[in-house]
Each structure stands twice: as C-alpha cells, then as structure tokens.
Design an enzyme around this catalytic site. Structure first.
Site, PDB file in Angstrom:
ATOM      1  CG  ASP A  50      -1.409   1.294   1.884  1.00  0.00           C
ATOM      2  OD1 ASP A  50      -2.028   1.520   0.289  1.00  0.00           O
ATOM      3  OD2 ASP A  50      -1.720   1.652   2.310  1.00  0.00           O
ATOM      4  CG  LEU A  51       2.203   4.839  -2.164  1.00  0.00           C
ATOM      5  CD1 LEU A  51       3.330   5.027  -2.370  1.00  0.00           C
ATOM      6  CD2 LEU A  51       1.355   6.642  -3.016  1.00  0.00           C
ATOM      7  CG  ASP A  52      -1.675   7.068   0.580  1.00  0.00           C
ATOM      8  OD1 ASP A  52      -1.559   8.049   0.144  1.00  0.00           O
ATOM      9  OD2 ASP A  52      -2.285   6.605  -0.562  1.00  0.00           O
ATOM     10  CB  THR A  99       0.074  11.094   2.238  1.00  0.00           C
ATOM     11  OG1 THR A  99      -0.152   9.158   1.844  1.00  0.00           O
ATOM     12  CG2 THR A  99       1.357  10.988   1.124  1.00  0.00           C
ATOM     13  CE  LYS A 144      -3.910   6.589   9.673  1.00  0.00           C
ATOM     14  NZ  LYS A 144      -3.503   6.602  10.605  1.00  0.00           N
ATOM     15  N   GLY A 145      -7.321   4.175   3.874  1.00  0.00           N
ATOM     16  CA  GLY A 145      -8.095   2.606   2.786  1.00  0.00           C
ATOM     17  C   GLY A 145      -8.651   2.980   2.332  1.00  0.00           C
ATOM     18  CB  VAL A 146     -12.192   4.883   3.358  1.00  0.00           C
ATOM     19  CG1 VAL A 146     -13.347   5.278   2.308  1.00  0.00           C
ATOM     20  CG2 VAL A 146     -12.089   3.810   4.242  1.00  0.00           C
ATOM     21  NE  ARG A 169      -9.656  12.029  -4.452  1.00  0.00           N
ATOM     22  CZ  ARG A 169      -9.758  11.971  -5.483  1.00  0.00           C
ATOM     23  NH1 ARG A 169     -10.029  12.939  -6.967  1.00  0.00           N
ATOM     24  NH2 ARG A 169      -7.799  11.821  -6.635  1.00  0.00           N
ATOM     25  CB  SER A 179      -1.714   2.826  -3.451  1.00  0.00           C
ATOM     26  OG  SER A 179      -2.983   4.123  -3.660  1.00  0.00           O
ATOM     27  CB  ALA A 180      -7.261   3.784  -2.500  1.00  0.00           C
ATOM     28  CE  LYS A 187      -6.367  -1.071  -0.959  1.00  0.00           C
ATOM     29  NZ  LYS A 187      -4.681  -0.448  -0.239  1.00  0.00           N
ATOM     30  CD  GLU A 198      -3.708  -1.756   3.444  1.00  0.00           C
ATOM     31  OE1 GLU A 198      -3.252  -1.028   3.579  1.00  0.00           O
ATOM     32  OE2 GLU A 198      -3.785  -1.055   2.132  1.00  0.00           O
ATOM     33  CG  ASP A 199      -1.576   2.493   6.310  1.00  0.00           C
ATOM     34  OD1 ASP A 199      -2.294   1.935   5.630  1.00  0.00           O
ATOM     35  OD2 ASP A 199      -1.860   3.668   7.345  1.00  0.00           O
TER      36      ASP A 199
HETATM   37  C1  G6P Z   1      -5.684   5.728   0.186  1.00  0.00           C
HETATM   38  C2  G6P Z   1      -5.465   6.892   1.633  1.00  0.00           C
HETATM   39  C3  G6P Z   1      -6.815   7.578   2.287  1.00  0.00           C
HETATM   40  C4  G6P Z   1      -7.708   8.131   0.408  1.00  0.00           C
HETATM   41  C5  G6P Z   1      -7.757   6.932  -0.730  1.00  0.00           C
HETATM   42  C6  G6P Z   1      -7.805   7.672  -1.640  1.00  0.00           C
HETATM   43  O1  G6P Z   1      -6.300   4.619   0.626  1.00  0.00           O
HETATM   44  O2  G6P Z   1      -5.424   6.142   2.260  1.00  0.00           O
HETATM   45  O3  G6P Z   1      -6.796   8.443   2.908  1.00  0.00           O
HETATM   46  O4  G6P Z   1      -9.061   8.731   1.124  1.00  0.00           O
HETATM   47  O5  G6P Z   1      -5.714   6.491  -1.009  1.00  0.00           O
HETATM   48  O6  G6P Z   1      -6.873   8.859  -2.240  1.00  0.00           O
HETATM   49  P1  G6P Z   1      -7.029   9.858  -3.616  1.00  0.00           P
HETATM   50  O7  G6P Z   1      -5.519  10.424  -3.503  1.00  0.00           O
HETATM   51  O8  G6P Z   1      -7.623   9.226  -4.550  1.00  0.00           O
HETATM   52  O9  G6P Z   1      -7.966  10.920  -3.273  1.00  0.00           O
HETATM   53 MG    MG Z   2      -2.777   3.101   3.135  1.00  0.00          MG
END
Ligand code: G6P
Ligand code: MG
Length: 216
Positions: free
Chosen positions: A8-10, A16, A44-46, A48, A115-116, A146, A170-171
């Site tokens: 996962d990235l963020d 971030t 987190k992970g959700v 936008r 990553s989402a 996810k 993953e976080d």
């Molecule tokens: C990651 C982050 C989320 C964020 C999602 C969409 O999963 O953990 O907090 O909402 O990415 O990111 P974006 O950059 O497309 O708004």
């Molecule tokens: Mg994350």
C-alpha cells in the site's frame, strides 16, 4: 514461498495521512464543523468519495448535498491535497523502506504498489520511487475499493504471480481484509489495537530482514 510483495502507499511507503487530514480538516472547517485526528483514522484506506461521505456524517451533514455538489467538494479537497503532495521530497519516504525494497530486489522478490489513491503516481514521482516497481495498481485502475481484493489481485496478475505467493503490506484494516480475501499473506504496518487478523504486524521497515517473509 513468497515471490512478490505488494505495498500500500499511503501510510506504508510515505506518511501522506497528515496531508489528507489537513485537506479534509480544511473542508470540514469551511463547511462549519470540526474534524479531529481520531476522525481521520476512519478515512485510512477508504476511497475519496467514501471518505467524503464519512466526513459529512461526522459533521451531521449527510443528505444536505446533491451528487454534483459532493463531487465539487471532493475535487476541492483534492486540489488542496495536491498542493501538499506536489511539494513532497525524497526524505519523506518512511524509515527503512528503501533498504527493504533493495533487499527484496537482491533476493529476486518482485514488488508492486496496490493503492486506492488516484494520486499514487504523482507521489511516487515526487519521492523518486516511480521506476522501482514491477507493477503499479492505483485508484485509476480499479473499480472496487478495499476491502474488495481487486487492487491486490490485479497487482499479482500484472506480475504473473499466484495470489498465495504474495504478501501485502498495509496500514488500514480495509487493506488487510482485502489481502486476506485475495488469499494473500498480510503484514500490518502500525499499531496492533487498530489492525486485526494480519499474519504479522510491524511498526515500520527499519532493520527488517528477509526473515520477515517467512511464514509457518
Ligand atoms: C488511500 C488513503 C485514503 C484516501 C485514498 C484515495 O487509500 O489511505 O485516505 O482517501 O487513498 O486517495 P486519493 O488520493 O485518490 O484521494
Ligand atoms: Mg494506507
């Protein structure tokens, strides 16, 4: 045997979450309510748009906006967020990450991003890691968020690896659930109280060796 790692990235490669928090908080304040760091954990992970729904629920403003207005609010948040991430530097890569990626390379383990975020490539470019991965699956390539496993199964497919031979870092709980649903190993990055059911949990990548990829 583990043949590939999907990151996962963020919150795993870079922190971030603090920039997402700043931008969501700014939006909440503009809409007339408070938004705390604890609230931010829920995002987190959700995706936008789902994040916006949660934010509006926190502010007791669910149902007050049309779909079109909601899209405008999310776009505004994203513009603020991009102001922050386009200034990111290489030193924002979390401790130990680069060394660990190098270790995987040396041992012939493939690496991918799952990553989402639709901003994943911008971030990877800013921190100089864009060319390091065998596959990058981000929010622009997926249709299901996810905890659906799509983001990770797509990454494994792009690397031509079996799901059972992949491990996901993953976080977020949604991300761990997604990895398990894909039939992959899950390593949580963060605090045990926030993250359940992963095969292993680490606080970060500092001093991590190849042993981390050994499972009973
Ligand atoms: C990651 C982050 C989320 C964020 C999602 C969409 O999963 O953990 O907090 O909402 O990415 O990111 P974006 O950059 O497309 O708004
Ligand atoms: Mg994350």
């Amino acid at each position: 045997m583990i043949r590939a790692c999907i990151f996962d990235l963020d919150g795993v490669i870079v922190d971030t979450a603090k920039y997402h928090y700043k931008a969501w908080k700014r939006l909440a304040n503009e809409l007339g309510f408070e938004f705390t760091e604890e609230d931010n954990e829920r995002l987190k992970g959700v995706s936008r748009m789902t994040s916006l729904e949660i934010l509006l629920e926190i502010g007791n403003k669910k149902g007050e906006y049309t779909e079109d207005e909601k899209l405008k609010l999310a776009t505004k948040k994203n513009e603020w967020y991009r102001e922050y991430i386009t200034k990111m530097e290489k030193d924002e890569i979390l401790p130990g990450v680069e060394g660990f990626l190098e270790l995987l390379r040396q041992n012939g383990v493939k690496i991918a991003i799952g990553s989402a975020s639709k901003n994943a490539k911008t971030i990877l470019e800013r921190i100089g890691l864009i060319d390091k991965f065998d596959a990058i699956v981000d929010g622009t390539k997926i249709t299901k968020a996810k905890p659906d496993p799509q983001v990770f199964t797509k990454a494994a497919d792009e690397m031509n690896e079996k799901y059972e031979d992949c491990v996901v870092f993953e976080d977020s709980q949604a991300g761990i659930d997604a990895a398990l649903a894909a039939g992959m190993k899950a390593i949580a990055v963060g605090k045990p109280e926030n993250l359940k059911n992963a095969h292993k949990i680490i606080s970060g990548f500092k001093n991590k060796d190849f042993e981390l990829l050994m499972f009973d």
